[in-house]
Design a protein around this motif. Structure first.
Motif, PDB file in Angstrom:
ATOM      1  N   CYS A 149      40.497  34.820  48.578  1.00 56.92           N
ATOM      2  CA  CYS A 149      41.086  33.856  47.708  1.00 56.92           C
ATOM      3  C   CYS A 149      41.075  34.441  46.420  1.00 56.92           C
ATOM      4  O   CYS A 149      40.182  35.206  46.061  1.00 56.92           O
ATOM      5  N   ALA A 150      41.924  33.953  45.518  1.00 57.09           N
ATOM      6  CA  ALA A 150      41.961  34.477  44.032  1.00 57.09           C
ATOM      7  C   ALA A 150      41.017  33.556  43.266  1.00 57.09           C
ATOM      8  O   ALA A 150      40.740  32.360  43.582  1.00 57.09           O
ATOM      9  N   LEU A 151      40.679  34.275  42.144  1.00 49.50           N
ATOM     10  CA  LEU A 151      39.657  33.556  41.289  1.00 49.50           C
ATOM     11  C   LEU A 151      40.301  33.745  39.836  1.00 49.50           C
ATOM     12  O   LEU A 151      41.008  34.510  39.456  1.00 49.50           O
ATOM     13  N   ARG A 152      39.852  32.831  39.010  1.00 46.14           N
ATOM     14  CA  ARG A 152      40.070  32.655  37.687  1.00 46.14           C
ATOM     15  C   ARG A 152      39.085  33.756  36.825  1.00 46.14           C
ATOM     16  O   ARG A 152      39.597  34.451  35.727  1.00 46.14           O
ATOM     17  N   ASP A 174      44.920  37.158  38.820  1.00 43.90           N
ATOM     18  CA  ASP A 174      46.229  37.701  39.372  1.00 43.90           C
ATOM     19  C   ASP A 174      46.363  39.236  39.468  1.00 43.90           C
ATOM     20  O   ASP A 174      47.358  39.893  39.416  1.00 43.90           O
ATOM     21  N   GLN A 175      45.022  39.800  39.205  1.00 45.02           N
ATOM     22  CA  GLN A 175      44.994  41.415  39.324  1.00 45.02           C
ATOM     23  C   GLN A 175      44.027  41.685  40.463  1.00 45.02           C
ATOM     24  O   GLN A 175      43.120  41.052  40.754  1.00 45.02           O
ATOM     25  N   GLU A 189      37.334  47.893  38.068  1.00 41.50           N
ATOM     26  CA  GLU A 189      38.882  48.653  38.178  1.00 41.50           C
ATOM     27  C   GLU A 189      39.623  47.563  38.177  1.00 41.50           C
ATOM     28  O   GLU A 189      39.531  46.738  39.433  1.00 41.50           O
ATOM     29  N   THR A 190      40.828  47.345  37.406  1.00 44.84           N
ATOM     30  CA  THR A 190      41.796  46.706  37.363  1.00 44.84           C
ATOM     31  C   THR A 190      42.866  47.411  38.210  1.00 44.84           C
ATOM     32  O   THR A 190      43.411  48.362  37.415  1.00 44.84           O
ATOM     33  N   LEU A 191      43.199  47.271  39.389  1.00 45.45           N
ATOM     34  CA  LEU A 191      44.147  48.188  40.192  1.00 45.45           C
ATOM     35  C   LEU A 191      45.631  47.767  39.880  1.00 45.45           C
ATOM     36  O   LEU A 191      46.276  48.671  39.304  1.00 45.45           O
ATOM     37  N   PHE A 192      46.082  46.684  40.266  1.00 42.04           N
ATOM     38  CA  PHE A 192      47.569  46.270  39.712  1.00 42.04           C
ATOM     39  C   PHE A 192      47.695  44.860  40.375  1.00 42.04           C
ATOM     40  O   PHE A 192      46.960  44.113  40.802  1.00 42.04           O
ATOM     41  N   PRO A 193      48.681  44.032  39.890  1.00 40.14           N
ATOM     42  CA  PRO A 193      48.850  42.695  39.925  1.00 40.14           C
ATOM     43  C   PRO A 193      49.191  42.525  41.463  1.00 40.14           C
ATOM     44  O   PRO A 193      49.910  43.081  42.290  1.00 40.14           O
TER      45      PRO A 193
END
Length: 207
Positions: A149-152, A174-175, A189-193
Protein backbone atom coordinates in the motif's frame (compact mmCIF):
# COMPACT_ATOMS: atom_id res chain seq x y z
CA UNK A 1 -1.94 -27.74 -18.84
CA UNK A 2 -0.54 -24.72 -20.67
CA UNK A 3 -2.26 -21.45 -19.80
CA UNK A 4 -1.87 -19.13 -22.82
CA UNK A 5 -2.91 -16.05 -20.82
CA UNK A 6 -0.25 -16.73 -18.20
CA UNK A 7 2.46 -17.28 -20.83
CA UNK A 8 1.48 -14.04 -22.56
CA UNK A 9 1.69 -12.20 -19.23
CA UNK A 10 5.20 -13.50 -18.55
CA UNK A 11 6.36 -12.50 -22.03
CA UNK A 12 4.82 -9.05 -21.56
CA UNK A 13 6.64 -8.61 -18.27
CA UNK A 14 9.95 -9.53 -19.89
CA UNK A 15 9.28 -6.92 -22.55
CA UNK A 16 8.60 -4.30 -19.87
CA UNK A 17 11.95 -4.77 -18.16
CA UNK A 18 11.42 -7.58 -15.66
CA UNK A 19 14.71 -9.46 -15.95
CA UNK A 20 14.88 -11.34 -12.62
CA UNK A 21 14.28 -14.95 -13.61
CA UNK A 22 13.33 -15.92 -10.05
CA UNK A 23 10.53 -13.33 -10.09
CA UNK A 24 9.29 -14.42 -13.50
CA UNK A 25 9.37 -18.10 -12.51
CA UNK A 26 7.51 -17.37 -9.27
CA UNK A 27 4.81 -15.51 -11.18
CA UNK A 28 4.55 -18.36 -13.68
CA UNK A 29 4.06 -20.79 -10.79
CA UNK A 30 1.39 -18.56 -9.20
CA UNK A 31 -1.37 -18.12 -11.81
CA UNK A 32 -3.22 -14.88 -11.11
CA UNK A 33 -6.57 -16.42 -12.01
CA UNK A 34 -6.42 -18.46 -8.77
CA UNK A 35 -6.64 -15.19 -6.82
CA UNK A 36 -9.63 -13.54 -8.50
CA UNK A 37 -13.28 -14.49 -8.83
CA UNK A 38 -14.39 -16.85 -11.58
CA UNK A 39 -16.21 -14.00 -13.32
CA UNK A 40 -12.83 -12.26 -13.76
CA UNK A 41 -10.92 -15.21 -15.26
CA UNK A 42 -10.86 -13.64 -18.73
CA UNK A 43 -9.19 -10.53 -17.34
CA UNK A 44 -6.93 -12.35 -14.87
CA UNK A 45 -3.70 -11.68 -16.76
CA UNK A 46 -4.52 -8.21 -18.04
CA UNK A 47 -2.45 -5.23 -16.94
CA UNK A 48 -5.11 -3.83 -14.64
CA UNK A 49 -6.26 -3.90 -11.04
CA UNK A 50 -9.02 -6.38 -10.28
CA UNK A 51 -11.48 -6.30 -7.37
CA UNK A 52 -11.32 -8.67 -4.43
CA UNK A 53 -13.10 -8.78 -1.06
CA UNK A 54 -13.41 -5.95 1.46
CA UNK A 55 -13.36 -3.31 -1.26
CA UNK A 56 -9.73 -4.08 -2.06
CA UNK A 57 -7.98 -4.93 -5.33
CA UNK A 58 -5.38 -7.24 -6.81
CA UNK A 59 -2.75 -4.97 -8.37
CA UNK A 60 -1.56 -5.22 -12.00
CA UNK A 61 1.10 -7.86 -12.73
CA UNK A 62 3.74 -5.29 -13.70
CA UNK A 63 3.35 -3.41 -10.41
CA UNK A 64 3.85 -6.61 -8.45
CA UNK A 65 6.77 -7.72 -10.62
CA UNK A 66 8.55 -4.37 -10.36
CA UNK A 67 8.26 -4.17 -6.60
CA UNK A 68 9.37 -7.77 -6.15
CA UNK A 69 12.36 -7.33 -8.47
CA UNK A 70 13.44 -4.25 -6.51
CA UNK A 71 13.70 -6.37 -3.35
CA UNK A 72 16.62 -8.35 -4.86
CA UNK A 73 15.48 -11.51 -3.10
CA UNK A 74 17.48 -14.65 -2.40
CA UNK A 75 16.11 -17.89 -0.90
CA UNK A 76 17.61 -17.35 2.56
CA UNK A 77 15.97 -13.97 3.13
CA UNK A 78 13.47 -13.50 5.95
CA UNK A 79 10.70 -11.40 4.43
CA UNK A 80 7.87 -9.31 5.85
CA UNK A 81 4.93 -8.40 3.63
CA UNK A 82 2.57 -5.65 4.73
CA UNK A 83 -0.84 -6.48 3.24
CA UNK A 84 -1.57 -10.10 2.28
CA UNK A 85 -4.83 -9.23 0.54
CA UNK A 86 -5.93 -11.88 -1.94
CA UNK A 87 -2.69 -13.77 -1.30
CA UNK A 88 -1.41 -13.33 -4.87
CA UNK A 89 1.76 -11.47 -3.93
CA UNK A 90 2.30 -13.71 -0.91
CA UNK A 91 2.19 -16.76 -3.17
CA UNK A 92 4.78 -15.23 -5.52
CA UNK A 93 7.09 -14.32 -2.65
CA UNK A 94 6.71 -17.82 -1.17
CA UNK A 95 8.22 -19.28 -4.34
CA UNK A 96 11.41 -17.24 -3.87
CA UNK A 97 12.12 -17.16 -0.11
CA UNK A 98 11.89 -19.89 2.52
CA UNK A 99 9.19 -18.17 4.58
CA UNK A 100 6.94 -15.15 4.21
CA UNK A 101 5.64 -13.26 7.23
CA UNK A 102 2.56 -11.21 6.33
CA UNK A 103 0.39 -8.74 8.24
CA UNK A 104 -3.18 -8.15 7.10
CA UNK A 105 -5.85 -5.97 8.73
CA UNK A 106 -8.94 -7.71 7.27
CA UNK A 107 -9.85 -11.05 8.82
CA UNK A 108 -11.99 -12.00 5.83
CA UNK A 109 -9.05 -11.57 3.47
CA UNK A 110 -6.91 -13.75 5.72
CA UNK A 111 -9.54 -16.52 5.68
CA UNK A 112 -9.89 -16.37 1.91
CA UNK A 113 -6.13 -16.25 1.32
CA UNK A 114 -5.55 -19.21 3.63
CA UNK A 115 -8.19 -21.22 1.75
CA UNK A 116 -6.41 -20.48 -1.54
CA UNK A 117 -3.04 -21.42 -0.05
CA UNK A 118 -4.45 -24.72 1.19
CA UNK A 119 -5.79 -25.54 -2.26
CA UNK A 120 -2.49 -24.60 -3.90
CA UNK A 121 -0.32 -26.37 -1.32
CA UNK A 122 1.44 -23.20 -0.13
CA UNK A 123 2.66 -23.70 3.44
CA UNK A 124 5.77 -21.53 3.93
CA UNK A 125 3.91 -18.46 5.17
CA UNK A 126 2.55 -17.00 8.40
CA UNK A 127 -0.22 -14.38 8.38
CA UNK A 128 -0.92 -12.16 11.37
CA UNK A 129 -4.06 -10.09 11.80
CA UNK A 130 -3.13 -6.50 12.64
CA UNK A 131 -2.17 -3.04 11.45
CA UNK A 132 0.80 -3.44 9.14
CA UNK A 133 2.01 0.09 9.77
CA UNK A 134 3.54 -1.24 12.99
CA UNK A 135 5.23 -4.20 11.32
CA UNK A 136 5.86 -7.38 13.29
CA UNK A 137 8.24 -6.51 16.08
CA UNK A 138 8.16 -9.98 17.60
CA UNK A 139 9.66 -11.48 14.44
CA UNK A 140 12.07 -8.65 13.56
CA UNK A 141 14.61 -8.13 12.16
CA UNK A 142 13.76 -8.88 8.55
CA UNK A 143 16.11 -9.05 5.58
CA UNK A 144 13.43 -7.67 3.29
CA UNK A 145 10.17 -5.77 3.81
CA UNK A 146 7.60 -4.91 1.15
CA UNK A 147 4.55 -2.69 1.55
CA UNK A 148 1.66 -3.33 -0.79
CA UNK A 149 0.00 0.00 0.00
CA UNK A 150 1.17 3.55 -0.64
CA UNK A 151 2.33 5.89 2.11
CA UNK A 152 2.66 9.64 2.44
CA UNK A 153 5.86 9.55 4.49
CA UNK A 154 8.86 7.37 5.24
CA UNK A 155 7.87 4.21 7.20
CA UNK A 156 10.36 4.80 10.02
CA UNK A 157 8.98 2.08 12.31
CA UNK A 158 9.30 -0.53 9.58
CA UNK A 159 12.79 0.60 8.60
CA UNK A 160 13.78 0.03 12.22
CA UNK A 161 12.73 -3.62 11.78
CA UNK A 162 15.20 -4.18 8.94
CA UNK A 163 18.24 -6.33 9.55
CA UNK A 164 21.71 -5.02 8.64
CA UNK A 165 22.00 -4.93 4.83
CA UNK A 166 18.20 -5.17 4.67
CA UNK A 167 16.00 -3.54 2.04
CA UNK A 168 12.48 -2.15 2.17
CA UNK A 169 10.42 -1.40 -0.93
CA UNK A 170 7.31 0.78 -0.84
CA UNK A 171 5.44 3.43 -2.77
CA UNK A 172 6.00 6.68 -0.87
CA UNK A 173 4.37 9.88 -2.11
CA UNK A 174 3.64 8.20 -5.48
CA UNK A 175 7.27 7.18 -5.98
CA UNK A 176 8.56 3.60 -5.94
CA UNK A 177 11.18 3.88 -3.22
CA UNK A 178 13.81 1.52 -1.85
CA UNK A 179 15.42 1.91 1.57
CA UNK A 180 18.69 0.04 2.13
CA UNK A 181 20.20 -0.33 5.60
CA UNK A 182 23.96 -0.63 6.07
CA UNK A 183 24.77 -0.78 9.79
CA UNK A 184 23.11 2.37 11.18
CA UNK A 185 22.97 4.24 7.89
CA UNK A 186 19.90 4.11 5.63
CA UNK A 187 20.17 4.92 1.93
CA UNK A 188 17.05 6.04 0.08
CA UNK A 189 16.57 5.48 -3.67
CA UNK A 190 13.63 7.05 -5.48
CA UNK A 191 13.25 4.79 -8.49
CA UNK A 192 10.31 6.08 -10.57
CA UNK A 193 6.68 7.20 -10.27
CA UNK A 194 4.19 4.48 -9.36
CA UNK A 195 0.67 4.84 -8.08
CA UNK A 196 -1.23 2.49 -5.79
CA UNK A 197 -4.04 3.61 -3.45
CA UNK A 198 -2.98 5.26 -0.21
CA UNK A 199 -3.28 3.55 3.16
CA UNK A 200 -5.76 5.34 5.42
CA UNK A 201 -7.20 4.76 8.84
CA UNK A 202 -9.41 1.71 8.53
CA UNK A 203 -8.56 1.24 4.85
CA UNK A 204 -5.69 -0.24 2.90
CA UNK A 205 -4.77 -1.24 -0.62
CA UNK A 206 -3.66 -4.84 -0.84
CA UNK A 207 -1.99 -6.84 -3.57
Amino acid sequence: MIDPGLIDMIMRLRGRGISDNAVLKAMELSPRKHFVGESLFEAAYDEQSLPTSCGQTVSPPLTIALMTQMLELTPEHKLLEIGCGSGYHTAILSKIVKRVYSVERYKQLIREAEARFKTLGITNHVIRHGDGRYGWGGQAPFDRIILTCALRAEPAMLIDQLAPNGKLVAVVDDQLTRYSKARKKVTVETLFPLQVPMIEAGKSKVL
